[in-house]
Design a protein around this motif. Structure first.
Motif, short mmCIF file in Angstrom:
data_model
loop_
_atom_site.label_atom_id
_atom_site.label_comp_id
_atom_site.label_asym_id
_atom_site.label_seq_id
_atom_site.Cartn_x
_atom_site.Cartn_y
_atom_site.Cartn_z
N GLU A 1 0.83 -1.21 0.00
CA GLU A 1 0.00 0.00 0.00
C GLU A 1 0.86 1.26 0.00
O GLU A 1 1.98 1.26 0.53
N ASP A 2 0.35 2.33 -0.58
CA ASP A 2 1.01 3.63 -0.58
C ASP A 2 0.76 4.31 0.76
O ASP A 2 -0.41 4.53 1.14
N ILE A 3 1.81 4.64 1.48
CA ILE A 3 1.66 5.15 2.85
C ILE A 3 0.85 6.45 2.91
O ILE A 3 -0.15 6.53 3.62
N PRO A 4 1.24 7.53 2.19
CA PRO A 4 0.48 8.79 2.31
C PRO A 4 -0.99 8.64 1.87
O PRO A 4 -1.89 9.18 2.52
N LYS A 5 -1.20 7.90 0.79
CA LYS A 5 -2.57 7.70 0.30
C LYS A 5 -3.42 6.99 1.33
O LYS A 5 -4.55 7.41 1.62
N ARG A 6 -2.87 5.92 1.92
CA ARG A 6 -3.64 5.14 2.90
C ARG A 6 -3.88 5.95 4.18
O ARG A 6 -4.98 5.90 4.76
N ILE A 7 -2.89 6.70 4.62
CA ILE A 7 -3.06 7.51 5.83
C ILE A 7 -4.12 8.58 5.61
O ILE A 7 -4.95 8.84 6.50
N LYS A 8 -4.14 9.19 4.45
CA LYS A 8 -5.15 10.21 4.18
C LYS A 8 -6.54 9.59 4.08
O LYS A 8 -7.54 10.23 4.44
N GLU A 9 -6.63 8.36 3.60
CA GLU A 9 -7.91 7.66 3.58
C GLU A 9 -8.42 7.42 5.00
O GLU A 9 -9.61 7.56 5.29
N ILE A 10 -7.49 7.07 5.89
CA ILE A 10 -7.87 6.76 7.28
C ILE A 10 -8.20 8.03 8.06
O ILE A 10 -9.18 8.07 8.81
N THR A 11 -7.37 9.07 7.89
CA THR A 11 -7.48 10.25 8.75
C THR A 11 -8.21 11.43 8.12
O THR A 11 -8.66 12.33 8.83
#
Length: 342
Positions: free
Chosen positions: A221-231
């Motif tokens: 998974e792409d870290i920034p993309k996934r974090i923005k999806e979560i937060t």
């Protein structure tokens, strides 16, 4: 006594299991019969060679020690032979302004056991009496030895340096490491929302077991993309000791006004950064090393209450220290590898 020593820097083959003289305690020192010593990446860095670090050979690695008091040096009080003890891994002068103000990890003469001075890959070690901690009752020596360095480091990063708040969101990298398994528990105890990252599903499953709210497999998974999806925008805080790997992605994952606290760089030291991200988003980059002896008393109180628990991955006999280093270097570990000393 039996010990695993090095006479030079290099690969795992420089670790030698042999007989060396048993040390004697000087005044105000304690001789501890070691029962268990947990491994850290610091051991690998010292073995390979840290620029500027000068060792007296033969050198003994190992910062995390649990055992029993074997002998008391002249002038030691409040302790007795046969007493089970845990050892604080940071050794300082005890006299300077930093030491006397409770910031002993900032002492100019600060050393970590197994780094600048002999450590715990042995049957015995000599330590200052100030480094003796109460043993966490109900634990094995192996479990107890898995507490000091990683919980001290994670506590200092989260509580003292980053001042993590209950409503904040934190991303913890390398979730299978000793520091990160400790950090997940501490962040959850504070009440933060925890996202853990690792490169294997097995390590992420353990992170969830320890309390992580969300996980990211950064091999998939792409870290920034996934974090923005979560937060919805980014995290308040990132805890990192991996260094160069994914550095730009970590910076991109911080929200405006966010901060990243760093205690190591296992993947490399020379990270590049676009400074515009730092001042435009008003980000903070915070360095942290170890913590004070006082920090450890706070950690041990939470261990006593069952809030924090060490994670032991594998226990090996002392003579198999090479295998322990292999496990760490090949990133097989989830938590701590411990050497058992008979």
């Amino acid at each position: 006594m039996k010990a695993v020593v090095i006479y030079e820097h290099g690969n795992r083959d420089v670790l030698k299991y042999e007989e060396i003289p048993t040390p004697k305690p000087s005044p105000k020192q304690v001789l501890v019969k070691i029962k268990a010593c947990a491994l850290n990446h610091l051991d690998i860095w010292v073995r390979r060679g840290i620029p500027g670090l000068k060792l007296k050979y033969p050198h003994i690695l190992g910062a995390d020690i649990a055992g029993e008091i074997a002998e008391l040096g002249e002038g030691v009080d409040g302790l007795k032979t046969g007493e089970k003890v845990l050892i604080s891994p940071g050794v300082s002068c005890g006299k300077c302004k930093m030491c006397l103000s409770g910031r002993d990890n900032l002492c100019k003469n600060y050393h970590i056991l197994g780094e600048g001075i002999n450590g715990g890959y042995a049957e015995y070690v000599v330590i200052p009496q100030e480094n003796v901690l109460p043993f966490p009752e109900g634990m094995s020596f192996e479990e107890a030895s898995a507490i000091p360095l990683v919980f001290l480091t994670a506590w200092h990063m989260i509580v003292k340096k980053a001042n993590l708040q209950p409503q904040e969101t934190v991303f913890i990298t390398a979730a299978g490491s000793g520091v990160s398994t400790a950090a997940i528990q501490i962040a959850k105890a504070i009440g933060a929302y925890v996202i853990a990252g690792a490169s294997s599903d097995e390590k992420l499953a353990k992170a969830k077991e320890l309390g992580a709210d969300e996980v990211i497999n950064y091999s998939k998974e792409d870290i920034p993309k996934r974090i923005k999806e979560i937060t919805g925008g980014g995290v308040d805080l990132i805890l990192d000791h991996t260094g160069v790997v994914n550095w730009d992605k970590k910076i991109a994952s911080l929200k405006w006004g966010g901060r990243i606290v760093i205690c190591g760089a296992t993947s490399g030291f020379n990270a590049e950064i676009d400074l515009r991200h730092i001042f435009f988003k008003q980000l903070s980059i915070i360095g942290s090393t170890m913590g004070s002896k006082g920090d450890l008393f706070e950690v041990l109180e939470l261990v006593k209450r069952g809030v924090l628990k060490p994670v032991v991955y594998k226990v090996l006999p002392l003579k198999e220290a090479k295998e322990g280093h292999r496990i760490l270097e090949e990133k097989e570990v989830i938590g701590k590898v411990v050497l058992k000393v008979d």
